[in-house]
Design a protein around this motif. Structure first.
Motif, PDB file in Angstrom:
ATOM      1  N   ALA A  66       0.818  -1.215   0.000  1.00 33.43           N
ATOM      2  CA  ALA A  66       0.000   0.000   0.000  1.00 33.43           C
ATOM      3  C   ALA A  66       0.852   1.266   0.000  1.00 33.43           C
ATOM      4  O   ALA A  66       0.389   2.332  -0.428  1.00 33.43           O
ATOM      5  CB  ALA A  66      -0.937  -0.006   1.207  1.00 33.43           C
ATOM      6  N   VAL A  69       1.116   2.909  -3.429  1.00 34.17           N
ATOM      7  CA  VAL A  69      -0.075   3.460  -4.078  1.00 34.17           C
ATOM      8  C   VAL A  69      -0.027   4.986  -4.050  1.00 34.17           C
ATOM      9  O   VAL A  69       0.361   5.599  -3.057  1.00 34.17           O
ATOM     10  CB  VAL A  69      -1.355   2.953  -3.386  1.00 34.17           C
ATOM     11  N   MET A  92       0.564   5.043  -9.204  1.00 31.74           N
ATOM     12  CA  MET A  92       0.078   3.684  -8.975  1.00 31.74           C
ATOM     13  C   MET A  92      -1.347   3.772  -8.436  1.00 31.74           C
ATOM     14  O   MET A  92      -1.584   4.318  -7.361  1.00 31.74           O
ATOM     15  CB  MET A  92       0.977   2.951  -7.982  1.00 31.74           C
ATOM     16  N   ASP A  94      -3.577   1.135  -7.863  1.00 29.72           N
ATOM     17  CA  ASP A  94      -4.065   0.080  -6.981  1.00 29.72           C
ATOM     18  C   ASP A  94      -3.055  -1.059  -6.927  1.00 29.72           C
ATOM     19  O   ASP A  94      -2.439  -1.400  -7.939  1.00 29.72           O
ATOM     20  CB  ASP A  94      -5.406  -0.442  -7.514  1.00 29.72           C
ATOM     21  N   ILE A  95      -2.870  -1.645  -5.745  1.00 32.14           N
ATOM     22  CA  ILE A  95      -2.027  -2.829  -5.573  1.00 32.14           C
ATOM     23  C   ILE A  95      -2.707  -3.740  -4.565  1.00 32.14           C
ATOM     24  O   ILE A  95      -2.956  -3.338  -3.427  1.00 32.14           O
ATOM     25  CB  ILE A  95      -0.609  -2.478  -5.079  1.00 32.14           C
ATOM     26  N   ASN A  96      -3.006  -4.954  -4.979  1.00 30.94           N
ATOM     27  CA  ASN A  96      -3.696  -5.898  -4.103  1.00 30.94           C
ATOM     28  C   ASN A  96      -3.129  -7.300  -4.261  1.00 30.94           C
ATOM     29  O   ASN A  96      -2.655  -7.670  -5.339  1.00 30.94           O
ATOM     30  CB  ASN A  96      -5.196  -5.946  -4.431  1.00 30.94           C
ATOM     31  N   LEU A 113      -1.217  -5.282  -9.791  1.00 31.73           N
ATOM     32  CA  LEU A 113      -0.828  -3.879  -9.753  1.00 31.73           C
ATOM     33  C   LEU A 113      -1.459  -3.147 -10.927  1.00 31.73           C
ATOM     34  O   LEU A 113      -1.421  -3.636 -12.059  1.00 31.73           O
ATOM     35  CB  LEU A 113       0.695  -3.717  -9.820  1.00 31.73           C
ATOM     36  N   GLY A 115      -1.421   0.668 -12.732  1.00 31.86           N
ATOM     37  CA  GLY A 115      -0.802   1.982 -12.749  1.00 31.86           C
ATOM     38  C   GLY A 115      -1.027   2.679 -14.069  1.00 31.86           C
ATOM     39  O   GLY A 115      -1.413   2.063 -15.068  1.00 31.86           O
TER      40      GLY A 115
END
Length: 206
Positions: A66, A69, A92, A94-96, A113, A115
């Protein structure tokens, strides 16, 4: 990525590489760029493969991801990047971690990811930064420092398993002219084929 890379418990023996016998390797020094050879006996290899990332460390992983982001300077996450270069700034979205799944006895974390654009080796170095913290015990502030006007050597994680999932044209579609009636959705009809390719890629790596 294989979750054993995120374990502080897996015992690893380091030996100097034959290519650089005169240099010492310090796992606590994140500025080290020394190449090393890792030697494991069969029981240690099996211990590594059997590792499963516990819930508390999964939460740490998500917390670290996170940090990337938003809009940041990623000059430390590409080749010869300079902090003063405005082209090093990236957004960026979103990263999950989508899932944890076992393939051929090895647990993998599937990280998604999204971006606006990426620099050369940016994603691999982002994973390398997480690896330094979770495996070698560097402070979580390490990632924060790399996103400031500092020159920090961030290791590049292996590229196996990294793939471009899709190209999105959201900004173009939302602002397209009236004479372009249909939005651009290049891969929507290939969803099943892409998923089969991804699964085949993971199986090949394993």
């Amino acid at each position: 990525m294989p979750t054993f890379m995120l374990s502080p418990d897996v015992k690893v023996k380091y030996e100097l590489s034959d290519e650089q016998p005169e240099q010492n390797f310090d796992p606590d020094n994140f500025r080290s760029t020394k190449r090393v050879r890792v030697t494991l006996d069969q029981s240690e290899i099996q211990e590594m493969y059997d590792y499963r990332l516990p819930q508390e460390r999964r939460e740490i992983l998500e917390k670290l991801l996170a940090k990337y982001v938003g809009t940041h300077k990623f000059h430390n996450y590409t080749k010869q990047g300079k902090a003063k270069d405005k082209n090093m700034q990236r957004f960026m979205m979103d990263i999950n971690v989508l899932e944890y799944k076992v393939y051929d006895g090895i647990e993998f974390a599937r990280v998604f990811l999204r971006g606006q654009s990426f620099l050369y080796n940016q994603i691999r170095k982002m994973m390398g930064g997480v690896f330094l913290i979770m495996h070698y015990g560097l402070p979580e502030s390490f990632i924060d420092n790399t996103l400031k006007d500092n020159d920090v050597n961030v290791p590049t994680a292996p590229g196996e398993g990294l793939m471009l999932n899709r190209v999105a044209y959201d900004r173009y579609n939302n602002n397209r002219k009236k004479d372009i009636p249909e939005p651009v959705k290049p891969w929507d009809s290939k969803t099943e084929e892409l998923e089969n390719f991804r699964i085949g890629l993971v199986n090949y790596i394993c």
